[in-house]
Scaffold this motif. Structure first.
Motif, mmCIF file in Angstrom:
data_model
loop_
_atom_site.group_PDB
_atom_site.id
_atom_site.type_symbol
_atom_site.label_atom_id
_atom_site.label_comp_id
_atom_site.label_asym_id
_atom_site.label_seq_id
_atom_site.Cartn_x
_atom_site.Cartn_y
_atom_site.Cartn_z
ATOM 1 N N THR A 100 -35.649 -39.328 7.863
ATOM 2 C CA THR A 100 -35.331 -37.902 7.896
ATOM 3 C C THR A 100 -34.477 -37.578 9.114
ATOM 4 O O THR A 100 -33.480 -36.854 9.010
ATOM 5 C CB THR A 100 -36.626 -37.065 7.922
ATOM 6 N N VAL A 101 -34.836 -38.131 10.261
ATOM 7 C CA VAL A 101 -34.071 -37.877 11.481
ATOM 8 C C VAL A 101 -32.673 -38.492 11.373
ATOM 9 O O VAL A 101 -31.674 -37.850 11.709
ATOM 10 C CB VAL A 101 -34.818 -38.432 12.714
ATOM 11 N N VAL A 102 -32.595 -39.714 10.886
ATOM 12 C CA VAL A 102 -31.291 -40.386 10.768
ATOM 13 C C VAL A 102 -30.373 -39.622 9.825
ATOM 14 O O VAL A 102 -29.195 -39.403 10.133
ATOM 15 C CB VAL A 102 -31.473 -41.848 10.305
ATOM 16 N N VAL A 103 -30.888 -39.184 8.701
ATOM 17 C CA VAL A 103 -30.061 -38.446 7.746
ATOM 18 C C VAL A 103 -29.614 -37.123 8.340
ATOM 19 O O VAL A 103 -28.455 -36.727 8.199
ATOM 20 C CB VAL A 103 -30.828 -38.231 6.418
ATOM 21 N N SER A 104 -30.503 -36.428 9.031
ATOM 22 C CA SER A 104 -30.135 -35.127 9.592
ATOM 23 C C SER A 104 -29.109 -35.254 10.713
ATOM 24 O O SER A 104 -28.352 -34.329 10.959
ATOM 25 C CB SER A 104 -31.373 -34.379 10.080
ATOM 26 N N VAL A 105 -29.062 -36.388 11.384
ATOM 27 C CA VAL A 105 -28.081 -36.594 12.452
ATOM 28 C C VAL A 105 -26.810 -37.234 11.909
ATOM 29 O O VAL A 105 -25.699 -36.851 12.285
ATOM 30 C CB VAL A 105 -28.684 -37.467 13.575
ATOM 31 N N ALA A 106 -26.934 -38.200 11.026
ATOM 32 C CA ALA A 106 -25.774 -38.954 10.554
ATOM 33 C C ALA A 106 -24.850 -38.124 9.676
ATOM 34 O O ALA A 106 -23.634 -38.238 9.791
ATOM 35 C CB ALA A 106 -26.232 -40.199 9.796
ATOM 36 N N PHE A 107 -25.388 -37.290 8.824
ATOM 37 C CA PHE A 107 -24.535 -36.523 7.918
ATOM 38 C C PHE A 107 -23.570 -35.618 8.677
ATOM 39 O O PHE A 107 -22.362 -35.655 8.428
ATOM 40 C CB PHE A 107 -25.378 -35.726 6.922
ATOM 41 N N PRO A 108 -24.031 -34.810 9.642
ATOM 42 C CA PRO A 108 -23.065 -34.002 10.393
ATOM 43 C C PRO A 108 -22.089 -34.846 11.210
ATOM 44 O O PRO A 108 -20.911 -34.492 11.335
ATOM 45 C CB PRO A 108 -23.936 -33.146 11.320
ATOM 46 N N ALA A 109 -22.559 -35.974 11.731
ATOM 47 C CA ALA A 109 -21.666 -36.820 12.523
ATOM 48 C C ALA A 109 -20.555 -37.400 11.651
ATOM 49 O O ALA A 109 -19.383 -37.402 12.043
ATOM 50 C CB ALA A 109 -22.455 -37.945 13.181
ATOM 51 N N PHE A 110 -20.876 -37.879 10.476
ATOM 52 C CA PHE A 110 -19.853 -38.416 9.591
ATOM 53 C C PHE A 110 -18.951 -37.312 9.054
ATOM 54 O O PHE A 110 -17.774 -37.541 8.805
ATOM 55 C CB PHE A 110 -20.482 -39.213 8.449
ATOM 56 N N SER A 111 -19.482 -36.119 8.896
ATOM 57 C CA SER A 111 -18.656 -34.992 8.470
ATOM 58 C C SER A 111 -17.602 -34.673 9.522
ATOM 59 O O SER A 111 -16.437 -34.461 9.206
ATOM 60 C CB SER A 111 -19.520 -33.754 8.265
ATOM 61 N N ARG A 112 -18.039 -34.621 10.777
ATOM 62 C CA ARG A 112 -17.085 -34.362 11.870
ATOM 63 C C ARG A 112 -16.057 -35.487 11.962
ATOM 64 O O ARG A 112 -14.883 -35.243 12.200
ATOM 65 C CB ARG A 112 -17.827 -34.214 13.193
ATOM 66 N N ARG A 118 -14.951 -37.311 9.601
ATOM 67 C CA ARG A 118 -14.002 -37.203 8.493
ATOM 68 C C ARG A 118 -12.966 -36.116 8.769
ATOM 69 O O ARG A 118 -11.812 -36.236 8.396
ATOM 70 C CB ARG A 118 -14.752 -36.907 7.203
ATOM 71 N N GLU A 119 -13.406 -35.041 9.417
ATOM 72 C CA GLU A 119 -12.483 -33.950 9.731
ATOM 73 C C GLU A 119 -11.505 -34.344 10.836
ATOM 74 O O GLU A 119 -10.389 -33.849 10.873
ATOM 75 C CB GLU A 119 -13.264 -32.711 10.171
ATOM 76 N N ARG A 120 -11.936 -35.208 11.748
ATOM 77 C CA ARG A 120 -11.085 -35.621 12.865
ATOM 78 C C ARG A 120 -10.980 -37.141 12.919
ATOM 79 O O ARG A 120 -11.573 -37.787 13.777
ATOM 80 C CB ARG A 120 -11.659 -35.098 14.171
ATOM 81 N N PRO A 121 -10.208 -37.742 12.015
ATOM 82 C CA PRO A 121 -10.142 -39.214 11.989
ATOM 83 C C PRO A 121 -9.549 -39.812 13.250
ATOM 84 O O PRO A 121 -9.932 -40.896 13.667
ATOM 85 C CB PRO A 121 -9.285 -39.513 10.763
ATOM 86 N N ARG A 122 -8.606 -39.118 13.897
ATOM 87 C CA ARG A 122 -7.999 -39.668 15.109
ATOM 88 C C ARG A 122 -9.038 -39.787 16.220
ATOM 89 O O ARG A 122 -9.117 -40.795 16.908
ATOM 90 C CB ARG A 122 -6.849 -38.779 15.579
ATOM 91 N N CYS A 123 -9.873 -38.776 16.375
ATOM 92 C CA CYS A 123 -10.930 -38.812 17.389
ATOM 93 C C CYS A 123 -11.914 -39.933 17.081
ATOM 94 O O CYS A 123 -12.332 -40.661 17.966
ATOM 95 C CB CYS A 123 -11.649 -37.463 17.421
ATOM 96 N N TRP A 124 -12.276 -40.084 15.820
ATOM 97 C CA TRP A 124 -13.206 -41.138 15.419
ATOM 98 C C TRP A 124 -12.616 -42.507 15.710
ATOM 99 O O TRP A 124 -13.270 -43.388 16.233
ATOM 100 C CB TRP A 124 -13.527 -40.983 13.945
ATOM 101 N N ARG A 125 -11.333 -42.685 15.398
ATOM 102 C CA ARG A 125 -10.683 -43.968 15.618
ATOM 103 C C ARG A 125 -10.655 -44.292 17.098
ATOM 104 O O ARG A 125 -10.942 -45.406 17.505
ATOM 105 C CB ARG A 125 -9.270 -43.947 15.041
ATOM 106 N N SER A 126 -10.335 -43.316 17.931
ATOM 107 C CA SER A 126 -10.262 -43.590 19.357
ATOM 108 C C SER A 126 -11.638 -43.941 19.916
ATOM 109 O O SER A 126 -11.764 -44.830 20.749
ATOM 110 C CB SER A 126 -9.663 -42.400 20.113
ATOM 111 N N ASN A 127 -12.684 -43.271 19.445
ATOM 112 C CA ASN A 127 -14.033 -43.604 19.909
ATOM 113 C C ASN A 127 -14.430 -45.006 19.480
ATOM 114 O O ASN A 127 -15.020 -45.755 20.251
ATOM 115 C CB ASN A 127 -15.051 -42.589 19.373
ATOM 116 N N SER A 128 -14.107 -45.371 18.258
ATOM 117 C CA SER A 128 -14.470 -46.707 17.796
ATOM 118 C C SER A 128 -13.672 -47.780 18.536
ATOM 119 O O SER A 128 -14.186 -48.857 18.803
ATOM 120 C CB SER A 128 -14.271 -46.826 16.286
ATOM 121 N N GLU A 129 -12.429 -47.472 18.886
ATOM 122 C CA GLU A 129 -11.634 -48.432 19.656
ATOM 123 C C GLU A 129 -12.206 -48.604 21.050
ATOM 124 O O GLU A 129 -12.226 -49.714 21.590
ATOM 125 C CB GLU A 129 -10.180 -47.977 19.722
ATOM 126 N N VAL A 130 -12.704 -47.529 21.656
ATOM 127 C CA VAL A 130 -13.323 -47.611 22.980
ATOM 128 C C VAL A 130 -14.574 -48.475 22.915
ATOM 129 O O VAL A 130 -14.786 -49.347 23.757
ATOM 130 C CB VAL A 130 -13.658 -46.195 23.518
#
Length: 114
Positions: free
Chosen positions: A68-80, A82-94
């Motif tokens: 329940t905790v993982v789903v409630s945290v992961a869904f908004p994180a993946f939504s964000r 998806r909205e900002r792929p450049r930010c996600w890519r830079s974080n994953s590269e870091v």
């Protein structure tokens, strides 16, 4: 052949078979997930079934709470993300760069090497 089966089942060629398969899969899932309770209740009685149910709930509660905790945290994180792929890519590269620096390969004189 699938359309003929759907018509024979009395449903729409596209929707009838799907509804039947979904209903059948739900019934099979219900039987599969509850079969142990029926067996314990039938062979060992109500008292044993009560203890078995309490033990099963106690064993499964941590997984339910964590999921329940993982789903409630992961869904908004993946939504964000998806909205900002450049930010996600830079974080994953870091993160990838940090993991690469921490990994030490013998003889490697590169980043983080000996």
């Amino acid at each position: 052949m699938a359309a003929a089966a759907a018509v024979r089942l009395g449903g729409h060629p596209r929707g009838g078979a799907v509804r039947f398969e979904t209903s059948l899969s739900r019934i099979l899932f219900f039987v599969y997930t509850g079969l142990d309770f029926y067996v314990v209740g039938h062979f060992f009685g109500r008292a044993a079934l009560g203890l078995y149910k309490a033990a099963a709930d106690l064993a499964l509660d941590p997984a339910r709470i964590i999921s329940t905790v993982v789903v409630s945290v992961a869904f908004p994180a993946f939504s964000r993300a998806r909205e900002r792929p450049r930010c996600w890519r830079s974080n994953s590269e870091v993160v990838a760069a940090q993991l690469h620096r921490r990994r030490r390969v013998p003889g490697d004189r590169g980043a983080g090497g000996a």
